[in-house]
Enzyme design. Structure first.
Site, short mmCIF file in Angstrom:
data_model
loop_
_atom_site.label_atom_id
_atom_site.label_comp_id
_atom_site.label_asym_id
_atom_site.label_seq_id
_atom_site.Cartn_x
_atom_site.Cartn_y
_atom_site.Cartn_z
N CYS A 177 -18.02 -15.49 1.85
CA CYS A 177 -18.17 -16.43 0.75
C CYS A 177 -18.95 -15.72 -0.35
O CYS A 177 -19.55 -14.68 -0.13
CB CYS A 177 -18.96 -17.65 1.20
SG CYS A 177 -18.18 -18.49 2.59
N ARG A 205 -14.41 -12.99 -2.97
CA ARG A 205 -14.99 -13.04 -1.62
C ARG A 205 -14.52 -14.28 -0.87
O ARG A 205 -14.77 -14.43 0.33
CB ARG A 205 -16.51 -13.03 -1.68
CG ARG A 205 -17.12 -11.79 -2.30
CD ARG A 205 -18.61 -11.93 -2.39
NE ARG A 205 -19.20 -12.00 -1.06
CZ ARG A 205 -19.54 -10.93 -0.34
NH1 ARG A 205 -19.33 -9.73 -0.85
NH2 ARG A 205 -20.05 -11.05 0.86
N TRP A 217 -14.94 -19.31 1.77
CA TRP A 217 -13.79 -18.95 2.62
C TRP A 217 -14.04 -19.73 3.91
O TRP A 217 -14.97 -19.43 4.65
CB TRP A 217 -13.74 -17.45 2.88
CG TRP A 217 -12.47 -17.03 3.57
CD1 TRP A 217 -11.29 -16.69 2.97
CD2 TRP A 217 -12.23 -16.94 4.97
NE1 TRP A 217 -10.34 -16.38 3.91
CE2 TRP A 217 -10.88 -16.53 5.15
CE3 TRP A 217 -13.00 -17.15 6.10
CZ2 TRP A 217 -10.30 -16.33 6.40
CZ3 TRP A 217 -12.43 -16.96 7.36
CH2 TRP A 217 -11.09 -16.56 7.50
N ASN A 221 -23.35 -18.44 3.83
CA ASN A 221 -22.26 -17.51 4.13
C ASN A 221 -22.48 -17.05 5.56
O ASN A 221 -23.57 -16.65 5.93
CB ASN A 221 -22.31 -16.31 3.16
CG ASN A 221 -21.24 -15.28 3.50
OD1 ASN A 221 -20.27 -15.58 4.20
ND2 ASN A 221 -21.41 -14.08 3.01
N GLY A 222 -21.46 -17.15 6.39
CA GLY A 222 -21.57 -16.70 7.78
C GLY A 222 -21.17 -17.82 8.73
O GLY A 222 -20.50 -18.77 8.34
N GLU A 248 -0.20 1.83 6.71
CA GLU A 248 -0.88 1.33 5.51
C GLU A 248 0.12 0.71 4.54
O GLU A 248 -0.14 -0.35 3.97
CB GLU A 248 -1.66 2.47 4.85
CG GLU A 248 -2.31 2.12 3.54
CD GLU A 248 -3.33 0.98 3.61
OE1 GLU A 248 -3.71 0.59 4.73
OE2 GLU A 248 -3.70 0.46 2.55
N LYS A 306 -0.05 -3.21 3.29
CA LYS A 306 -0.05 -3.61 1.87
C LYS A 306 1.02 -4.65 1.61
O LYS A 306 0.79 -5.65 0.92
CB LYS A 306 0.16 -2.38 1.00
CG LYS A 306 -1.08 -1.49 0.90
CD LYS A 306 -2.11 -2.13 0.01
CE LYS A 306 -3.52 -1.80 0.24
NZ LYS A 306 -4.10 -2.00 1.56
N GLU A 347 0.08 -8.09 3.24
CA GLU A 347 -1.03 -8.86 2.64
C GLU A 347 -0.74 -9.24 1.19
O GLU A 347 -1.36 -10.17 0.68
CB GLU A 347 -2.36 -8.13 2.76
CG GLU A 347 -2.46 -6.80 2.10
CD GLU A 347 -3.85 -6.18 2.28
OE1 GLU A 347 -4.83 -6.91 2.51
OE2 GLU A 347 -3.95 -4.96 2.17
N HIS A 350 12.81 4.66 21.02
CA HIS A 350 12.21 4.01 22.20
C HIS A 350 12.19 2.49 22.02
O HIS A 350 11.42 1.81 22.69
CB HIS A 350 10.81 4.56 22.45
CG HIS A 350 10.80 6.02 22.72
ND1 HIS A 350 11.25 6.59 23.90
CD2 HIS A 350 10.46 7.07 21.93
CE1 HIS A 350 11.15 7.89 23.85
NE2 HIS A 350 10.68 8.22 22.67
N LYS A 355 -12.09 -10.48 0.53
CA LYS A 355 -12.34 -9.05 0.35
C LYS A 355 -13.16 -8.47 1.49
O LYS A 355 -12.92 -7.35 1.91
CB LYS A 355 -13.06 -8.78 -0.97
CG LYS A 355 -13.29 -7.31 -1.27
CD LYS A 355 -12.00 -6.53 -1.34
CE LYS A 355 -12.21 -5.06 -1.60
NZ LYS A 355 -10.95 -4.27 -1.51
#
Ligand code: AGP
Length: 614
Positions: free
Chosen positions: A2, A27, A75, A101-102, A484, A488, A491, A507, A609
């Site tokens: 947050c 955030r 968040w 936050n947490g 990667e 990208k 997300e 395989h 983030k």
């Protein structure tokens, strides 16, 4: 995950706090709220959704003007994102407000006690219990800071708390355990925030808060103690980038700006680390040559994109440093009985320095007496304080949730570490290390060259906006690049995307290939003939089954032309350094495709983030 802002001083608190929240919205942006203390009353306003909703509510019904205030962008962890669960939360009397936050892991038990005692809690959050606990402590007398210290002693889990009370009209109190909180020191005014971007337009003088500390913010000064009330040691520092760096600089999105900043970021991360004689100097690792010579194993822990940097680091460390290197997802490492010893070097890679999974992995390694080295992009964050040494990347503030420039600078950092260990241990002839360092110094221009040729990639991306899935293949360091590229796309475009080691194709994954399916293939340099030729065979195999092949290869590599529906050329560089140039087209591809789908590439849905909860 947050954003938190607190202010005491002479300016209109609401304006300072809301502008600070705007800089922290990356955030977390499920909801937002503010509290202002004016004329002995506490006014709060909060709204679900992005900050703009709160701004609209404040414009309709402005709170009383005050010069003490705090704010929060959320968040959600406990309770859906709605007005009721938005922060700040207040106590029964409406005279205490708290933002957080947490995660408070024992909040259910605390909530039960409070309700038993007659408190009325109206939200689903863990945070609200803190407001009522403070209410009870304040009844026993003493000021808000003393009450906060006593309450923190009862909390379990990770938390950054900021509170105000009508009984202390010129005071904002903060407390931190594990989650980030930093103080901005002004002239007759002081700030609290999750990171410095919230207040650097007002001051760049900051104080790093440590674990289990309580900070009292008044216009005339800042006092920091531990949870028992004893004065605490703090680290003051000056923020070396300005507010413009945190702005978009003319780009539509931070992500576009940050992709474009990569040559500079790579150059800045090399600065000061290569001596005139071409030898590396990495004193900030704070490890003696003897200690480095004693290292017999390296374990890298990280998450997400930083984990992919770790996978690339493995190839570099094993080749140049000649040391065994394991790479672990931080969230898994912590629950594994990893074999560590004082001669194990654990390297934690984290852009934010606040990823809880990474921090808990570091603490797990610390308990096993391993040496700890951090690779981090944020000065004053938690990770550097938990490690024996830290190699900062100098990417500048990375605001977009999807990591780009931080990733490339993490690669530079791991190359430097691998080459430095080689230099110290003498595992590679000095001339090879020297030559590689020389090539590293030319990488900014190579990255710049890639950026200049991205228009065909953007056109390709727009043409694929209707696709449901894209696969990515690579070999050697091209495999983590494929991972990667897939991350990208997931997300940003919310598409199914998957990266594979090309050697695994037969395989199982080749069953996924069907006519028209877009498959991106990262081709190693021709100098690695065996690797190169094998992946060319893989391209032929998927093309024979109708895949739409998008090939990233060295400029002039004619051998892939017959099998590439789209060919993206990148500058020729040594195999181990190739991710610095092959990743960039994948960043541009994902960003453009997501934009074509109308997505906000800076703040993708469900993400934040910095993942500061496990
Ligand atoms: C990368 O684009 C993602 N935003 C995410 O995977 C990120 O890399 C991960 O959460 C680790 O973050 P950190 O580097 O700050 O620890």
């Amino acid at each position: 995950m947050c954003g938190i802002v607190g202010y005491v001083g002479g300016r209109p608190a609401l304006e300072v706090v809301v502008e600070g929240l705007a800089r922290l919205e990356y955030r977390g942006y499920d909801s937002a709220g503010v509290a202002v203390l004016a004329d002995g009353t506490l006014a709060t306003a909060k709204r679900a959704g992005k900050l703009v909703n709160l701004r609209d509510a404040l414009a309709e019904e402005p709170p009383p003007a005050g010069t003490i205030g705090m704010g929060h962008t959320r968040w959600a962890t406990h309770g859906p994102p709605n007005d009721r669960n938005a922060h700040p939360h207040v106590d029964c009397t409406g005279t205490v407000a708290v933002i957080h936050n947490g995660i408070i892991e024992n909040f259910s038990a605390l909530r039960g006690e409070l309700e038993e005692a007659g408190h009325k809690l109206g939200s689903d959050t863990d945070t609200e219990a803190v407001a009522h606990l403070l209410e009870d402590e304040l009844k026993g007398g003493g000021d808000l800071a003393a009450a906060m210290r006593r309450v923190c002693g009862r909390l379990e889990g990770a938390f950054t708390l900021v509170a105000m009370h009508t009984g202390d009209p010129d005071l904002v109190v903060g407390a931190r355990r594990n989650s980030p909180l930093v103080v901005g020191v002004g002239d007759g005014e002081n700030f609290l925030a999750s990171d410095v971007s919230a207040f650097i337009e007002h001051t760049r003088d900051a104080i790093e808060l440590g674990q289990d500390q309580v900070v009292e913010l008044r216009p005339g000064g800042v006092t920091v103690t531990d949870f028992e009330g004893r004065p605490a040691e703090v680290t003051e520092y000056h923020v070396d980038w300005d507010v413009s760096a945190a702005e978009k600089g003319g780009y539509d999105y931070f992500m576009l700006k940050e992709i474009a900043e990569q040559p500079r970021a790579v150059a800045d991360t090399l600065l000061g680390r290569i001596g005139a004689d071409g030898r590396l100097t990495l004193d900030e690792m704070r490890m003696s040559d003897r200690e480095l010579r004693e290292v017999d194993k390296i374990i890298i822990v990280a998450c997400g994109t930083s984990y992919h940097a770790g996978l690339i680091a493995k190839y570099a460390i094993e080749h140049w440093a000649g040391l065994p290197c394991e790479v672990e997802l931080a969230s898994e490492f912590r629950y594994r009985d990893a074999i560590l010893s004082p001669t194990t070097l654990v390297i934690a890679i984290s852009q934010s320095g606040e990823t809880m999974d990474a921090l808990m992995a570091v603490r797990h390694a610390r308990e096993q007496k391993a040496k700890l080295l951090g690779i981090c992009n944020v000065n004053g964050s938690t990770l550097p304080r938990e490690c024996d040494g830290v190699l900062y990347t100098h990417a500048g503030p990375e605001i977009a949730v999807a990591s780009t420039k931080a990733f490339l600078t993490q690669l530079v950092a791991v190359y430097l570490i691998a080459l430095y260990i080689a230099q110290v241990r003498g595992t590679k002839w000095g001339d090879e290390v020297f030559a590689m360092v020389q090539l590293l110094e030319r990488m900014p221009e190579k990255v710049e060259k890639v950026l200049e040729t991205m228009e065909p990639v953007r056109e390709l991306a727009r043409s694929l906006a209707g696709e449901r899935c894209v696969l990515f293949l690579g070999r050697h360091v091209g495999f983590p690049v494929a991972l990667e590229g897939a991350l990208k796309l997931k997300e940003l475009a919310y598409m199914h995307a998957e990266g594979f080691a090309a050697g695994e194709l037969k395989h199982g994954p080749i069953a996924l290939i069907e006519p028209g399916l877009p498959v991106v293939v990262v081709v190693p340099p021709r100098a690695r003939a065996v690797l190169h030729d094998k992946i060319v065979s893989n391209i032929q195999e998927i093309r024979a089954r109708g895949a739409r092949t998008i090939v990233i290869a060295e400029e002039g590599d004619a051998s892939v032309e017959p099998y590439a529906d789209t060919l993206i050329g990148v500058p020729a560089v040594p195999t181990l350094l190739q991710p610095l140039v092959t990743t960039v087209p994948l960043q541009v591809f994902a960003c453009e495709l997501a934009t074509a789908k109308g997505h906000d590439v800076d703040q993708p849905r469900n993400l934040a983030k910095s993942v500061t909860v496990e």
